[in-house]
Design a protein around this motif. Structure first.
Motif, PDB file in Angstrom:
ATOM      1  N   PRO A 118       0.834  -1.215   0.000  1.00 23.81           N
ATOM      2  CA  PRO A 118       0.000   0.000   0.000  1.00 23.81           C
ATOM      3  C   PRO A 118       0.865   1.260   0.000  1.00 23.81           C
ATOM      4  CG  PRO A 118      -0.778  -1.595   1.629  1.00 23.81           C
ATOM      5  CD  PRO A 118       0.552  -2.078   1.162  1.00 23.81           C
ATOM      6  N   ARG A 119       0.335   2.327  -0.621  1.00 22.47           N
ATOM      7  CA  ARG A 119       1.052   3.597  -0.748  1.00 22.47           C
ATOM      8  C   ARG A 119       0.314   4.688   0.019  1.00 22.47           C
ATOM      9  NH1 ARG A 119       0.436   5.819  -5.300  1.00 22.47           N
ATOM     10  NH2 ARG A 119      -1.351   4.557  -5.947  1.00 22.47           N
ATOM     11  N   LEU A 120       1.052   5.479   0.782  1.00 25.29           N
ATOM     12  CA  LEU A 120       0.460   6.610   1.483  1.00 25.29           C
ATOM     13  C   LEU A 120       0.076   7.682   0.470  1.00 25.29           C
ATOM     14  CD1 LEU A 120      -0.158   8.043   4.205  1.00 25.29           C
ATOM     15  CD2 LEU A 120       2.149   9.009   4.070  1.00 25.29           C
ATOM     16  N   VAL A 121      -1.201   8.096   0.477  1.00 25.01           N
ATOM     17  CA  VAL A 121      -1.658   9.105  -0.483  1.00 25.01           C
ATOM     18  C   VAL A 121      -2.176  10.373   0.195  1.00 25.01           C
ATOM     19  CG1 VAL A 121      -2.170   7.435  -2.298  1.00 25.01           C
ATOM     20  CG2 VAL A 121      -3.947   8.007  -0.628  1.00 25.01           C
ATOM     21  N   ARG A 122      -2.463  10.296   1.481  1.00 21.58           N
ATOM     22  CA  ARG A 122      -2.939  11.505   2.159  1.00 21.58           C
ATOM     23  C   ARG A 122      -2.809  11.336   3.662  1.00 21.58           C
ATOM     24  NH1 ARG A 122      -6.866  14.884   4.151  1.00 21.58           N
ATOM     25  NH2 ARG A 122      -7.291  16.779   2.981  1.00 21.58           N
ATOM     26  N   THR A 123      -2.508  12.418   4.342  1.00 24.73           N
ATOM     27  CA  THR A 123      -2.541  12.454   5.800  1.00 24.73           C
ATOM     28  C   THR A 123      -3.498  13.557   6.223  1.00 24.73           C
ATOM     29  OG1 THR A 123      -0.279  11.631   6.059  1.00 24.73           O
ATOM     30  CG2 THR A 123      -1.229  12.834   7.915  1.00 24.73           C
ATOM     31  N   ILE A 124      -4.453  13.199   7.063  1.00 28.85           N
ATOM     32  CA  ILE A 124      -5.411  14.162   7.599  1.00 28.85           C
ATOM     33  C   ILE A 124      -4.908  14.543   8.986  1.00 28.85           C
ATOM     34  CG2 ILE A 124      -7.821  14.543   8.242  1.00 28.85           C
ATOM     35  CD1 ILE A 124      -8.397  12.034   6.364  1.00 28.85           C
ATOM     36  N   PRO A 125      -4.440  15.764   9.169  1.00 25.67           N
ATOM     37  CA  PRO A 125      -3.835  16.128  10.454  1.00 25.67           C
ATOM     38  C   PRO A 125      -4.872  16.306  11.549  1.00 25.67           C
ATOM     39  CG  PRO A 125      -3.888  18.021   8.990  1.00 25.67           C
ATOM     40  CD  PRO A 125      -4.371  16.853   8.182  1.00 25.67           C
ATOM     41  N   ALA A 126      -4.401  16.208  12.773  1.00 20.25           N
ATOM     42  CA  ALA A 126      -5.282  16.338  13.934  1.00 20.25           C
ATOM     43  C   ALA A 126      -5.994  17.677  13.955  1.00 20.25           C
ATOM     44  CB  ALA A 126      -4.480  16.143  15.216  1.00 20.25           C
ATOM     45  N   ASP A 127      -5.320  18.742  13.503  1.00 18.03           N
ATOM     46  CA  ASP A 127      -5.965  20.048  13.579  1.00 18.03           C
ATOM     47  C   ASP A 127      -7.116  20.190  12.589  1.00 18.03           C
ATOM     48  OD1 ASP A 127      -4.458  20.239  11.260  1.00 18.03           O
ATOM     49  OD2 ASP A 127      -3.295  21.972  11.907  1.00 18.03           O
ATOM     50  N   GLU A 128      -7.086  19.423  11.493  1.00 19.92           N
ATOM     51  CA  GLU A 128      -8.228  19.441  10.567  1.00 19.92           C
ATOM     52  C   GLU A 128      -9.434  18.758  11.196  1.00 19.92           C
ATOM     53  OE1 GLU A 128      -9.612  17.668   6.205  1.00 19.92           O
ATOM     54  OE2 GLU A 128      -7.478  18.038   6.575  1.00 19.92           O
ATOM     55  N   LEU A 129      -9.193  17.627  11.874  1.00 23.06           N
ATOM     56  CA  LEU A 129     -10.278  16.930  12.560  1.00 23.06           C
ATOM     57  C   LEU A 129     -10.872  17.820  13.654  1.00 23.06           C
ATOM     58  CD1 LEU A 129     -11.874  14.266  12.977  1.00 23.06           C
ATOM     59  CD2 LEU A 129     -10.029  13.527  14.500  1.00 23.06           C
ATOM     60  N   ALA A 130     -10.010  18.543  14.368  1.00 25.45           N
ATOM     61  CA  ALA A 130     -10.470  19.398  15.467  1.00 25.45           C
ATOM     62  C   ALA A 130     -11.230  20.623  14.960  1.00 25.45           C
ATOM     63  CB  ALA A 130      -9.280  19.839  16.308  1.00 25.45           C
ATOM     64  N   SER A 131     -10.683  21.294  13.948  1.00 23.85           N
ATOM     65  CA  SER A 131     -11.284  22.557  13.508  1.00 23.85           C
ATOM     66  C   SER A 131     -12.564  22.358  12.716  1.00 23.85           C
ATOM     67  CB  SER A 131     -10.274  23.353  12.681  1.00 23.85           C
ATOM     68  OG  SER A 131      -9.919  22.650  11.494  1.00 23.85           O
ATOM     69  N   ARG A 132     -12.655  21.256  11.963  1.00 22.60           N
ATOM     70  CA  ARG A 132     -13.817  21.072  11.093  1.00 22.60           C
ATOM     71  C   ARG A 132     -14.929  20.240  11.733  1.00 22.60           C
ATOM     72  NH1 ARG A 132     -11.456  20.347   4.910  1.00 22.60           N
ATOM     73  NH2 ARG A 132     -10.170  22.237   4.927  1.00 22.60           N
ATOM     74  N   ALA A 133     -14.571  19.353  12.658  1.00 24.04           N
ATOM     75  CA  ALA A 133     -15.598  18.516  13.292  1.00 24.04           C
ATOM     76  C   ALA A 133     -15.651  18.693  14.796  1.00 24.04           C
ATOM     77  CB  ALA A 133     -15.365  17.044  12.951  1.00 24.04           C
ATOM     78  N   GLY A 134     -14.609  19.267  15.385  1.00 23.44           N
ATOM     79  CA  GLY A 134     -14.610  19.466  16.830  1.00 23.44           C
ATOM     80  C   GLY A 134     -14.246  18.224  17.622  1.00 23.44           C
ATOM     81  N   TYR A 135     -13.529  17.274  16.986  1.00 26.74           N
ATOM     82  CA  TYR A 135     -13.233  16.002  17.645  1.00 26.74           C
ATOM     83  C   TYR A 135     -11.742  15.678  17.623  1.00 26.74           C
ATOM     84  CZ  TYR A 135     -18.256  15.032  17.629  1.00 26.74           C
ATOM     85  OH  TYR A 135     -19.611  15.089  17.841  1.00 26.74           O
ATOM     86  N   SER A 136     -11.383  14.684  18.462  1.00 26.51           N
ATOM     87  CA  SER A 136     -10.026  14.135  18.500  1.00 26.51           C
ATOM     88  C   SER A 136     -10.122  12.668  18.895  1.00 26.51           C
ATOM     89  CB  SER A 136      -9.175  14.904  19.522  1.00 26.51           C
ATOM     90  OG  SER A 136      -9.676  14.699  20.837  1.00 26.51           O
ATOM     91  N   ARG A 137      -8.988  11.999  18.889  1.00 25.51           N
ATOM     92  CA  ARG A 137      -8.888  10.589  19.263  1.00 25.51           C
ATOM     93  C   ARG A 137      -9.819   9.712  18.413  1.00 25.51           C
ATOM     94  NH1 ARG A 137      -5.824  10.387  23.947  1.00 25.51           N
ATOM     95  NH2 ARG A 137      -4.792  12.415  24.149  1.00 25.51           N
ATOM     96  N   PRO A 138      -9.582   9.691  17.088  1.00 27.07           N
ATOM     97  CA  PRO A 138     -10.435   8.897  16.202  1.00 27.07           C
ATOM     98  C   PRO A 138     -10.288   7.413  16.467  1.00 27.07           C
ATOM     99  CG  PRO A 138      -8.513   9.703  15.021  1.00 27.07           C
ATOM    100  CD  PRO A 138      -8.495  10.370  16.363  1.00 27.07           C
ATOM    101  N   HIS A 139     -11.405   6.699  16.434  1.00 30.75           N
ATOM    102  CA  HIS A 139     -11.398   5.300  16.846  1.00 30.75           C
ATOM    103  C   HIS A 139     -11.857   4.332  15.768  1.00 30.75           C
ATOM    104  CE1 HIS A 139     -12.612   1.646  19.031  1.00 30.75           C
ATOM    105  NE2 HIS A 139     -11.612   1.964  19.831  1.00 30.75           N
ATOM    106  N   THR A 140     -13.108   4.409  15.334  1.00 31.60           N
ATOM    107  CA  THR A 140     -13.677   3.427  14.414  1.00 31.60           C
ATOM    108  C   THR A 140     -14.271   4.138  13.213  1.00 31.60           C
ATOM    109  OG1 THR A 140     -14.203   1.877  16.202  1.00 31.60           O
ATOM    110  CG2 THR A 140     -15.433   1.614  14.164  1.00 31.60           C
ATOM    111  N   LEU A 141     -14.114   3.542  12.017  1.00 30.31           N
ATOM    112  CA  LEU A 141     -14.724   4.184  10.851  1.00 30.31           C
ATOM    113  C   LEU A 141     -15.457   3.167   9.997  1.00 30.31           C
ATOM    114  CD1 LEU A 141     -12.903   3.702   7.986  1.00 30.31           C
ATOM    115  CD2 LEU A 141     -11.315   5.078   9.293  1.00 30.31           C
ATOM    116  N   HIS A 142     -16.520   3.678   9.355  1.00 29.98           N
ATOM    117  CA  HIS A 142     -17.319   2.892   8.413  1.00 29.98           C
ATOM    118  C   HIS A 142     -17.715   3.770   7.238  1.00 29.98           C
ATOM    119  CE1 HIS A 142     -17.754  -0.489  11.148  1.00 29.98           C
ATOM    120  NE2 HIS A 142     -18.237   0.293  12.095  1.00 29.98           N
TER     121      HIS A 142
END
Length: 471
Positions: A118-142
């Motif tokens: 697998p190849r890394l194609v993008r990194t979503i930084p913590a500050d994007e998660l915080a500023s756009r959704a108001g969250y941190s410590r991501p756990h499970t995704l679907h």
């Protein structure tokens, strides 16, 4: 011009998924507890006809350290058939999103053109998660309606809540928004799943970052401060509908496994521990008229042990709690698998009648006191126990890894948890479990990292929801 086609690993129904070709690769997230080396995505050959069967055949280090990879998932799955704005033609189960539970960064890997590298194609930084959704410590995704749903334990910048769900764009992976429009009484977060045809999302409760990151806090546990409820939501609107209390003694409501039948209205939730007697339990939720209810359908008792066999955290109790940390439901909704990380046991239940589970098999590996070895290495005591459990689409193979979460590993296995991955075989008609002696990764296989969640090439029992009941 070629005509785009539907990804063959999107299945319209559970029966179609079961009949599909078996997996040939497994993806495993691994992490360095000391945070000195990068965490990594390992690719394991699961094809019995391959010369490299049972070996790590691909390895990708993250570009950062200290992420603590935990749960991860695909960008798309079979539920794409029902998602508005999600173009099924040309869409592929191609990208793996790897959230860092400690760093709050999310790394996106492309499994094409070479699924072993697998190849890394993008990194979503913590500050994007915080500023756009108001969250941190991501756990499970679907993969879900309107985007990728990412459950998070903390609010912005790692603060103590409320936790909730961030929505990511299906195509760009940009963080779009917080999913909730009215969270009602919900504050603690953990897992999230849904009944698509019922327009219902279900969420569970663990704890905020300060409650988990350094291990179980005894005062909080004995004070019944960890999560002990289920929440039911309007999936389309993001509005809280109902809170279902399991009882304050039932601490840490973790994994959710809804029925795969899209017309059914039941599922299972695992509870780590009861503060009354150290037992663990599994609860069935179900719709009753216009309300949701939950009933305890499985109780697994603690096992007595000598004090000198126990880690300091358990010595005052003189017993080993089962510590149910994961559950998994076969795609045909026939068998439920329950991992008892404390005692080192994986239990199998026939849930043909989901209100009355019947135990049909069990295997023990590791465990706090027993340290039972794998039959392929009978002289090697195992630390940890069956923790993350993944079931193949056809229900014949059960994959296990042994690490829970760094700080909790150290608390319950203070002499070291190591790293191992095993596979069990079962009969999808009659049940029963046997250890596959041809498949056992351990020692240096994971390069000194601990192994956590598993995803199977083409999907597995816990990564897909289905849109149609028939074939």
């Amino acid at each position: 011009m070629s005509t785009p086609t539907v990804d063959p690993t999107f299945y319209r129904s559970p029966a179609e998924a079961i009949a599909a070709p078996r997996e040939k690769l497994a993806y495993v997230v691994t992490f360095d507890r000391a945070a000195q080396r990068p965490d990594a995505l390992a690719v394991v050959d699961t094809d019995p006809d391959s010369a490299e069967h049972g070996r790590v055949v691909g390895w990708v280090d993250l570009p950062t350290t200290g992420d603590e990879l935990h749960h991860f998932g695909w960008n798309a799955c079979s539920s794409a058939f029902a998602h508005a704005g999600h173009h099924t033609e040309g869409l592929q189960r191609r990208y793996l999103l790897l959230p860092g539970l400690r760093s709050s960064h999310i790394h996106v890997y492309d499994t094409q053109p070479d699924p072993k590298q697998p190849r890394l194609v993008r990194t979503i930084p913590a500050d994007e998660l915080a500023s756009r959704a108001g969250y941190s410590r991501p756990h499970t995704l679907h993969c879900g309606p309107d985007g990728i749903y990412l459950s998070c334990l903390g609010s912005a910048n790692g603060s103590d809540g409320p936790g909730g769900i961030a929505v990511l764009d299906h195509d760009t992976f940009e963080v779009v928004r917080a999913w909730e429009t009215d969270r009602g009484p919900q504050h603690l977060a953990y897992d999230a799943w849904w009944h698509l045809n019922q327009n219902t999302l279900i969420s569970s409760e663990w704890g905020t970052p300060s409650m988990i990151e350094d291990g179980v806090v005894p005062e909080l546990l004995l004070g019944n401060q960890y999560g002990h409820a289920l929440h039911f939501w309007d999936l389309t609107e993001g509005k809280h509908v109902q809170r279902v209390e399991l009882g304050p003694e039932h601490q840490m409501v973790l994994e959710l496994r809804p029925s795969h039948d899209p017309n059914a209205t039941w599922g299972f939730a695992g509870v780590v521990i009861s503060t009354e007697d150290l037992s663990a339990s599994v609860w069935r939720w179900h719709r009753d008229a216009d309300q949701w209810k939950a009933d305890k359908v499985i109780t697994i008792p603690a096992e007595k042990a000598e004090t000198d066999q126990l880690p300091p955290a358990l010595q005052p109790f003189g017993a080993v709690p089962p510590l149910v940390t994961d559950i998994n439901l076969s795609v045909d909704d026939r068998f439920l698998y329950v991992s008892c990380w404390g005692t080192g046991e994986l239990k199998q239940y026939d849930v043909s009648d989901p209100a009355r589970p019947r135990e049909t098999g069990a295997v023990r590996l590791g465990g706090i006191t027993e340290r039972l070895p794998h039959p392929a290495a009978p002289d090697l005591p195992l630390a940890g126990g069956p923790q993350m459990v993944e079931v193949s689409r056809d229900g014949r193979r059960i994959y296990l890894t042994n690490s829970l979460y760094g700080a909790w590993d150290d608390q319950f296995y203070p002499d070291g948890v190591g790293a191992w991955m095993a596979r069990l075989a079962t009969d999808p008609e009659r049940g029963r479990l046997t250890v596959d002696e041809s498949f056992f990764l351990h020692g240096d296989d994971f390069r000194g990292r601990r192994a956590h969640q598993i995803r199977l090439q083409g999907g597995d029992a816990s990564s897909d929801s289905y849109c149609y009941a028939g074939t």
